[in-house]
Design a protein around this motif. Structure first.
Motif, PDB file in Angstrom:
ATOM      1  N   PHE A  57       0.810  -1.210   0.000  1.00  0.00           N
ATOM      2  CA  PHE A  57       0.000   0.000   0.000  1.00  0.00           C
ATOM      3  C   PHE A  57       0.849   1.268   0.000  1.00  0.00           C
ATOM      4  N   PHE A  58       2.025   1.225   0.608  1.00  0.00           N
ATOM      5  CA  PHE A  58       2.851   2.419   0.779  1.00  0.00           C
ATOM      6  C   PHE A  58       3.715   2.750  -0.436  1.00  0.00           C
ATOM      7  N   GLY A  59       3.734   1.880  -1.439  1.00  0.00           N
ATOM      8  CA  GLY A  59       4.534   2.132  -2.636  1.00  0.00           C
ATOM      9  C   GLY A  59       6.014   1.876  -2.448  1.00  0.00           C
ATOM     10  N   VAL A  78      14.832  -4.755 -10.328  1.00  0.00           N
ATOM     11  CA  VAL A  78      14.017  -5.117 -11.485  1.00  0.00           C
ATOM     12  C   VAL A  78      12.606  -4.549 -11.370  1.00  0.00           C
ATOM     13  N   TRP A  79      12.234  -4.097 -10.173  1.00  0.00           N
ATOM     14  CA  TRP A  79      10.916  -3.483  -9.975  1.00  0.00           C
ATOM     15  C   TRP A  79      10.952  -2.637  -8.715  1.00  0.00           C
ATOM     16  N   ARG A  80      10.430  -1.403  -8.806  1.00  0.00           N
ATOM     17  CA  ARG A  80      10.369  -0.508  -7.653  1.00  0.00           C
ATOM     18  C   ARG A  80       9.040   0.224  -7.638  1.00  0.00           C
ATOM     19  N   GLY A  81       8.456   0.356  -6.464  1.00  0.00           N
ATOM     20  CA  GLY A  81       7.166   1.009  -6.289  1.00  0.00           C
ATOM     21  C   GLY A  81       7.217   2.514  -6.431  1.00  0.00           C
ATOM     22  N   GLU A  82       6.043   3.118  -6.355  1.00  0.00           N
ATOM     23  CA  GLU A  82       5.894   4.552  -6.617  1.00  0.00           C
ATOM     24  C   GLU A  82       6.578   5.438  -5.586  1.00  0.00           C
ATOM     25  N   ASP A  83       6.995   4.884  -4.468  1.00  0.00           N
ATOM     26  CA  ASP A  83       7.686   5.662  -3.441  1.00  0.00           C
ATOM     27  C   ASP A  83       9.111   6.044  -3.863  1.00  0.00           C
ATOM     28  N   TYR A  84       9.656   5.381  -4.892  1.00  0.00           N
ATOM     29  CA  TYR A  84      11.040   5.600  -5.316  1.00  0.00           C
ATOM     30  C   TYR A  84      11.098   6.575  -6.489  1.00  0.00           C
ATOM     31  N   VAL A  92       5.966   1.589 -13.641  1.00  0.00           N
ATOM     32  CA  VAL A  92       4.803   2.470 -13.687  1.00  0.00           C
ATOM     33  C   VAL A  92       3.570   1.702 -14.171  1.00  0.00           C
ATOM     34  N   THR A  93       3.765   0.765 -15.103  1.00  0.00           N
ATOM     35  CA  THR A  93       2.644  -0.021 -15.608  1.00  0.00           C
ATOM     36  C   THR A  93       2.387  -1.264 -14.756  1.00  0.00           C
ATOM     37  N   GLY A  94       3.297  -1.574 -13.848  1.00  0.00           N
ATOM     38  CA  GLY A  94       3.134  -2.733 -12.982  1.00  0.00           C
ATOM     39  C   GLY A  94       3.854  -3.966 -13.469  1.00  0.00           C
ATOM     40  N   SER A  95       4.270  -3.992 -14.710  1.00  0.00           N
ATOM     41  CA  SER A  95       4.886  -5.182 -15.279  1.00  0.00           C
ATOM     42  C   SER A  95       6.234  -4.853 -15.888  1.00  0.00           C
ATOM     43  N   CYS A  96       7.241  -5.640 -15.528  1.00  0.00           N
ATOM     44  CA  CYS A  96       8.576  -5.450 -16.086  1.00  0.00           C
ATOM     45  C   CYS A  96       9.060  -6.767 -16.684  1.00  0.00           C
ATOM     46  N   ALA A  97       9.438  -6.724 -17.942  1.00  0.00           N
ATOM     47  CA  ALA A  97      10.021  -7.888 -18.607  1.00  0.00           C
ATOM     48  C   ALA A  97      11.461  -7.557 -18.955  1.00  0.00           C
ATOM     49  N   TYR A  98      12.337  -8.548 -18.802  1.00  0.00           N
ATOM     50  CA  TYR A  98      13.751  -8.377 -19.111  1.00  0.00           C
ATOM     51  C   TYR A  98      14.203  -9.470 -20.059  1.00  0.00           C
ATOM     52  N   LYS A  99      14.918  -9.073 -21.095  1.00  0.00           N
ATOM     53  CA  LYS A  99      15.560 -10.020 -22.008  1.00  0.00           C
ATOM     54  C   LYS A  99      17.046  -9.985 -21.695  1.00  0.00           C
ATOM     55  N   VAL A 100      17.593 -11.137 -21.302  1.00  0.00           N
ATOM     56  CA  VAL A 100      19.008 -11.248 -20.961  1.00  0.00           C
ATOM     57  C   VAL A 100      19.728 -11.782 -22.195  1.00  0.00           C
ATOM     58  N   SER A 101      20.699 -11.014 -22.694  1.00  0.00           N
ATOM     59  CA  SER A 101      21.400 -11.364 -23.921  1.00  0.00           C
ATOM     60  C   SER A 101      22.910 -11.297 -23.681  1.00  0.00           C
ATOM     61  N   PRO A 102      23.720 -11.769 -24.623  1.00  0.00           N
ATOM     62  CA  PRO A 102      25.179 -11.696 -24.439  1.00  0.00           C
ATOM     63  C   PRO A 102      25.691 -10.269 -24.246  1.00  0.00           C
TER      64      PRO A 102
END
Length: 127
Positions: A57-59, A78-84, A92-102
């Motif tokens: 609740f506190f972000g 990899v993800w931080r709430g609105e308090d940061y 900001v959208t709630g979803s983070c995807a990461y592609k790990v490449s060489p």
């Protein structure tokens, strides 16, 4: 009324999805927050690892991961709430995807195929 809107925002699930596109090798990922340790996970070539959570609740929810591939490592939020103030753009959208490449790490706010446009370069591997 404002409290009601805040409560609605906090009931939405967030997720982080990590895709392994380094080639023929597995990568190892250890993700955690202040309260939750997800342990070390092996992600095989072409596979992904996803975890979901409810931001508080506190972000102040924050997840970070350590990535290991061969002799290379990297550790970052990899993800931080609105308090940061320095939160991830995808948080900001709630979803983070990461592609790990060489060459390093790419992020997206939506899950994309590895060859899709829309990935944004984020960080290099540390040696």
């Amino acid at each position: 009324m404002v409290l009601s809107n805040s409560l609605i925002e906090c009931t939405e699930e967030a997720f982080v999805d990590i895709l392994n596109y380094v080639g023929t090798d597995a990568i190892f990922v250890h993700c955690r927050s202040k309260d939750t340790d997800l342990g070390m996970t092996q992600i095989d070539p072409g596979e992904d690892y996803m975890f979901k959570f409810m931001p508080n609740f506190f972000g102040s929810t924050s997840f970070w991961c350590e990535f290991i591939w061969k002799s290379l490592t990297q550790d970052f939020n990899v993800w931080r709430g609105e308090d940061y103030l320095d939160r991830m753009p995808c948080s900001v959208t709630g979803s983070c995807a990461y592609k790990v490449s060489p060459e390093g790490f790419y992020w997206s706010s939506t899950l994309l195929a590895a060859d899709d446009e829309g990935w944004t370069f984020w960080k290099n591997w540390e040696s």
